[in-house]
Design a protein around this motif. Structure first.
Motif, PDB file in Angstrom:
ATOM      1  N   ARG A 182       0.827  -1.204   0.000  1.00 16.32           N
ATOM      2  CA  ARG A 182       0.000   0.000   0.000  1.00 16.32           C
ATOM      3  C   ARG A 182       0.863   1.257   0.000  1.00 16.32           C
ATOM      4  NH1 ARG A 182      -5.088   1.630   1.341  1.00 16.32           N
ATOM      5  NH2 ARG A 182      -5.112   3.363   2.796  1.00 16.32           N
ATOM      6  N   ILE A 183       1.924   1.209   0.836  1.00 18.13           N
ATOM      7  CA  ILE A 183       2.834   2.362   0.902  1.00 18.13           C
ATOM      8  C   ILE A 183       3.469   2.626  -0.466  1.00 18.13           C
ATOM      9  CG2 ILE A 183       5.073   3.135   1.804  1.00 18.13           C
ATOM     10  CD1 ILE A 183       4.285   1.928   4.488  1.00 18.13           C
ATOM     11  N   LEU A 184       3.934   1.559  -1.116  1.00 20.23           N
ATOM     12  CA  LEU A 184       4.621   1.729  -2.406  1.00 20.23           C
ATOM     13  C   LEU A 184       3.666   2.306  -3.459  1.00 20.23           C
ATOM     14  CD1 LEU A 184       6.776  -1.520  -2.700  1.00 20.23           C
ATOM     15  CD2 LEU A 184       7.450   0.739  -1.869  1.00 20.23           C
ATOM     16  N   CYS A 213       7.640  -1.071 -10.421  1.00 19.25           N
ATOM     17  CA  CYS A 213       6.967   0.075 -11.051  1.00 19.25           C
ATOM     18  C   CYS A 213       7.452   1.380 -10.417  1.00 19.25           C
ATOM     19  CB  CYS A 213       5.449  -0.025 -10.889  1.00 19.25           C
ATOM     20  SG  CYS A 213       4.686  -1.340 -11.830  1.00 19.25           S
ATOM     21  N   LEU A 214       7.518   1.394  -9.080  1.00 16.55           N
ATOM     22  CA  LEU A 214       7.922   2.609  -8.378  1.00 16.55           C
ATOM     23  C   LEU A 214       9.364   2.984  -8.709  1.00 16.55           C
ATOM     24  CD1 LEU A 214       7.415   4.855  -6.286  1.00 16.55           C
ATOM     25  CD2 LEU A 214       8.175   3.269  -4.519  1.00 16.55           C
ATOM     26  N   VAL A 274      -4.376   1.488 -11.052  1.00 20.10           N
ATOM     27  CA  VAL A 274      -4.489   0.082 -11.467  1.00 20.10           C
ATOM     28  C   VAL A 274      -3.922  -0.818 -10.367  1.00 20.10           C
ATOM     29  CG1 VAL A 274      -3.626  -1.636 -13.106  1.00 20.10           C
ATOM     30  CG2 VAL A 274      -4.413   0.588 -13.934  1.00 20.10           C
ATOM     31  N   LEU A 275      -2.787  -0.424  -9.831  1.00 20.90           N
ATOM     32  CA  LEU A 275      -2.141  -1.225  -8.786  1.00 20.90           C
ATOM     33  C   LEU A 275      -2.976  -1.225  -7.507  1.00 20.90           C
ATOM     34  CD1 LEU A 275       1.547  -0.059  -9.371  1.00 20.90           C
ATOM     35  CD2 LEU A 275       0.528  -2.258 -10.005  1.00 20.90           C
ATOM     36  N   LEU A 276      -3.552  -0.068  -7.184  1.00 17.10           N
ATOM     37  CA  LEU A 276      -4.332   0.050  -5.949  1.00 17.10           C
ATOM     38  C   LEU A 276      -5.546  -0.884  -5.975  1.00 17.10           C
ATOM     39  CD1 LEU A 276      -4.642   1.541  -3.246  1.00 17.10           C
ATOM     40  CD2 LEU A 276      -6.045   3.225  -4.427  1.00 17.10           C
TER      41      LEU A 276
END
Lengths: 331, 251
Positions: A39-41, A180-181, A237-239
């Protein structure tokens, strides 16, 4: 935001520690911790992307939740159609995450171009209000969109598929998000010092001067807005995949506000700072209520009461946010 | 009669009921320093803003090297060689002195839609920028944040930025404003040294500087040109004396 080769030892230690802990967290085997870190990332990605306009361009977008939500809804809508076996606008739905990235980028990019073309003709408070207004329009659109469950949102039964990557596995998904990050941060660090990045920063410093020098600054700011929106939609999308849920709450102004808070906490205009800001915000959100409950039962509900003063302190005394405190305020 | 670089024809601009510029015509010959003088509120800055494109003219035409630029936005005019300095120093305070000038160079050096290569280490930008800084005497300050320069140095920096890309015309809005006597003297020398390569339109209140630098002078009062010609003629013009110079003699 120094170049890698010009970073002082504090920068290097911080980067090394951050990367090392990010790499090692899944090996604790603690499922709760890995989910929290994921979640943080994801929010780190969204907040750094917001910093492209907020920090570099000096444009306070109060509507970035719209892009996050659009990305999430791409996942939700594709899932729903795939589940029902129906087509979307006559096309076969895809649950491939890379296809969804592309779709999210197209949809969010289109929305960013259309709204940015209007917003970016204004400055200051007007800009803040217009970005907010566009995001709220989208929020109410999805709230009233019965086809996709309105305000109830869409619960996902599975994550998107990542080709040979088994995203359903929490650890694999975590590393996918981390990749991704990191990819974006490397890109952002290059962008900061590129010709494009300099023009956007110059336009924040003194737009009139930049135009008198011969830069059509509107185009550059619109491009920065577009880039920022696209990356934020990727975070969306990731979330959706992290939470197995998509709802209008992702598009609410609270979400836009949270992203701004993360950027301010971490350090405006530093691109890496918002990563720290996202971590700090989510850790506070997660643990502060429990800590407060230890002192007085029920006090945990009011954890935001402590976040407020913290924000004020950061805004007053640490203009480069948490990052500035850790690595010094020098360039 | 030498070539005209910039020509304004009957430029007019109203603000509500006030006519700030009333059919102002003016031509700059290549290589000259043309001073535009007049009492406060005469419309000098408005006229510069019309030329640079920050304000749109209500009527009239502007020609740069024979090309009609009346409808072009500021940045297009700048790219065509119309550079300017502002009455209130206008630099990029958050960047280094070198970055300020190299951004100005960048504006004339192809597309800035480049997202990866490090512009701060691009010799194609930094070398001409360093040369310009050396030319105006700011080489030692190249690495400093621009915000930390003294006021006089900031004005010089702004001049250096305006000179990037070798403009056809330089519009200078009170380059001596706020400068001490010594700084002012150096600025005058610097401007004189730009001749004849750069054609300049100089708005300035300091009459000593104007008569030292100008090849020709145009006098603007209440938005109208009341006189134009060589400095000696202007000095003797009775209408100019009563409208403008007379006020200055006391001070």
């Amino acid at each position: 935001m120094p170049r890698l080769s010009e970073m002082g030892w504090r920068w290097r230690i911080l980067l090394a520690l951050a990367l090392l802990s990010a790499l090692l967290i899944p090996w604790t085997g603690d499922d709760y911790l890995v989910k929290l870190a994921t979640r943080i990332l994801i929010f780190a990605l969204a907040a750094s992307a917001l910093d492209l306009v907020l920090g570099l361009g000096g444009l306070v977008s109060f509507g970035h939740a719209a892009f996050l939500g659009l990305g999430a809804y791409v996942v939700g809508i594709m899932f729903l159609h795939d589940f029902e076996g129906t087509g979307f606008l006559g096309l076969a739905p895809s649950q491939d995450i890379f296809v969804q990235f592309l779709l999210a980028a197209l949809v969010a990019g289109g929305f960013a171009l259309a709204t940015g073309a209007v917003c970016l003709r204004t400055r200051g408070v007007a800009f803040i209000m217009i970005t907010l207004a566009f995001a709220q329009m989208l929020f109410f659109f999805f709230v009233s969109l019965r086809r996709y469950n309105g305000e109830d949102g869409i619960a996902l039964w599975n994550r998107s598929r990542g080709g040979w990557l088994e995203l359903e596995d929490q650890r694999t998904f975590y590393y996918f998000v981390l990749a991704c990050l990191v990819l974006f941060l490397v890109f952002a660090a290059r962008l900061y010092h590129s010709r494009f990045g300099r023009v956007v920063r110059g336009s924040k410093d003194n737009d009139r001067r930049m135009r008198a020098l011969g830069f059509p600054t509107y185009r550059y700011r619109l491009t920065a807005y577009l880039l920022s929106a696209v990356v934020t939609s990727i975070a969306g999308v990731l979330l959706a995949n992290a939470t197995y849920f998509v709802g209008p709450a992702y598009l609410s102004w609270h979400m836009s506000g949270q992203l701004i808070v993360m950027v301010v906490l971490g350090g405006i205009g530093t691109l890496f700072g918002p990563v720290l800001g996202a971590a700090l915000f989510i850790l506070l959100e997660e643990f502060l209520p429990d800590v407060l409950d230890l002192f007085a039962a029920g006090a945990g509900e009011y954890w935001m009461l402590l976040l407020g003063p913290l924000l004020v302190i950061v805004a007053l005394f640490a203009r480069r946010g948490l990052l500035g405190v850790l690595v010094g305020t020098g360039r | 009669m030498s070539e005209e670089v910039l020509r304004a024809v009957d430029l007019t601009r109203r603000f509500g009921g006030v006519i700030a510029c009333d059919r102002v015509s003016l031509a700059l010959r290549r290589g000259e320093i043309h001073a535009l003088i007049g009492p406060n509120g005469a419309g000098k800055t408005t006229f510069l803003n019309l030329l640079s494109g920050e304000l749109a003219a209500d009527s009239g035409r502007i020609l740069l090297c024979g090309r009609d630029i009346t409808r072009l936005p500021t940045h297009r005019r700048a790219r065509l060689g119309l550079a300017r300095s502002f009455q209130i120093t206008s630099i990029l305070p958050g960047m280094s002195v070198l970055e300020n000038v190299s951004l100005a160079i960048q504006a004339h050096a192809g597309s800035s839609f480049r997202f990866f290569a490090d512009a701060g280490r691009d010799p194609a930008l930094n070398e001409p920028a360093s040369e310009l800084l050396a030319r105006v005497g700011l080489r030692e300050c190249a690495g400093l944040p621009a915000a930390r320069l003294a006021h006089g140095q900031k004005r010089v920096l702004e001049l250096a930025m305006a000179l990037a890309g070798d403009p056809e015309v330089l519009l200078l809005d009170e380059p001596l404003a706020g400068l001490g006597p010594e700084e002012g003297r150096r600025m005058v020398e610097l401007l004189a040294g730009l001749r004849p390569r750069t054609t300049m339109l100089l708005v300035e209140h300091d009459m000593d500087a104007v008569f030292r630098l100008a090849d020709r002078v145009t006098v603007l009062v209440y938005g109208r040109v009341i006189a134009s010609g060589d400095p000696d003629g202007i000095r003797r013009d009775p209408e100019v004396r009563s409208a403008y110079l007379g006020e200055e003699e006391g001070g």
